[in-house]
Design a protein around this motif. Structure first.
Motif, PDB file in Angstrom:
ATOM      1  N   TRP A 136      62.509   2.382   6.681  1.00 48.41           N
ATOM      2  CA  TRP A 136      61.430   1.976   7.579  1.00 48.41           C
ATOM      3  C   TRP A 136      60.244   1.413   6.783  1.00 48.41           C
TER       4      TRP A 136
ATOM      5  N   SER B  72      58.688  -2.276   7.261  1.00 50.02           N
ATOM      6  CA  SER B  72      57.277  -2.497   7.589  1.00 50.02           C
ATOM      7  C   SER B  72      56.674  -3.566   6.696  1.00 50.02           C
TER       8      SER B  72
ATOM      9  N   SER C 235      54.038  -1.670  20.617  1.00 49.29           N
ATOM     10  CA  SER C 235      54.386  -1.579  19.205  1.00 49.29           C
ATOM     11  C   SER C 235      54.991  -0.221  18.880  1.00 49.29           C
ATOM     12  N   SER C 236      54.351   0.848  19.346  1.00 51.36           N
ATOM     13  CA  SER C 236      54.886   2.180  19.052  1.00 51.36           C
ATOM     14  C   SER C 236      56.209   2.411  19.781  1.00 51.36           C
TER      15      SER C 236
ATOM     16  N   GLN D 104      58.772   0.706  17.769  1.00 51.87           N
ATOM     17  CA  GLN D 104      59.005   1.447  16.531  1.00 51.87           C
ATOM     18  C   GLN D 104      59.918   2.645  16.781  1.00 51.87           C
ATOM     19  N   TYR D 105      59.679   3.369  17.862  1.00 51.55           N
ATOM     20  CA  TYR D 105      60.537   4.509  18.189  1.00 51.55           C
ATOM     21  C   TYR D 105      61.958   4.045  18.497  1.00 51.55           C
TER      22      TYR D 105
ATOM     23  N   PHE E 156      57.297   9.607  11.667  1.00 49.14           N
ATOM     24  CA  PHE E 156      56.053   9.026  12.178  1.00 49.14           C
ATOM     25  C   PHE E 156      54.825   9.867  11.844  1.00 49.14           C
TER      26      PHE E 156
ATOM     27  N   ILE F  43      64.290  -5.369  15.312  1.00 46.46           N
ATOM     28  CA  ILE F  43      64.561  -4.748  14.023  1.00 46.46           C
ATOM     29  C   ILE F  43      65.939  -5.125  13.485  1.00 46.46           C
TER      30      ILE F  43
END
Length: 126
Positions: free
Chosen positions: A18, A22, A44-45, A48-49, A73, A114
């Motif tokens: 990760w 990033s 965004s979060s 990300q999850y 996180f 991703i």
């Protein structure tokens, strides 16, 4: 001591990947989307999850536990649980009550940005 370190290795490996992702994301061109900063931060979060869940499941052949997400996180257990509940309520994931590591992503894999960065073959099953 050895048993504890072997349990942490999947989460640490996922965190290392990760971190590299990033850095790649920071080099991508910014999108000109006019949304509020709060909505943008939530999206965004959320992404990300979802990306972490998919990547972890792809790497380790099983979904992450909430504790894995908490370590990655660096948030509190209630924060992770609330995000999981929110993702489930929004129809992005499903899980089975009482069964550990039962998270499944309902979102089509091609909608997860991703995967392009990782070079994961989306037609290959987990």
């Amino acid at each position: 001591m050895r048993a504890i370190s072997s349990l942490l290795q999947p989460a640490l490996a996922a965190s290392n990947i990760w971190a590299r992702l990033s850095l790649r994301a920071a080099r991508l061109p910014l999108l000109n989307i006019a949304v509020s900063s709060l909505r943008s931060a939530w999206l965004s979060s959320t992404r990300q999850y979802l990306a972490f869940i998919y990547t972890y499941a792809h790497m380790f052949r099983r979904p992450p536990a909430e504790a894995d997400m908490q370590r990655h996180f660096q948030v509190s257990p209630p924060s992770v649980h609330q995000m999981i509940v929110t993702l489930e309520r929004n129809g992005l994931i499903s899980r089975q009550p009482g069964i550990a590591r039962s998270i499944q992503i309902l979102m089509p894999p091609e909608d997860l940005p991703i995967l392009d960065w990782l070079g994961i073959n989306q037609s290959e099953p987990l």
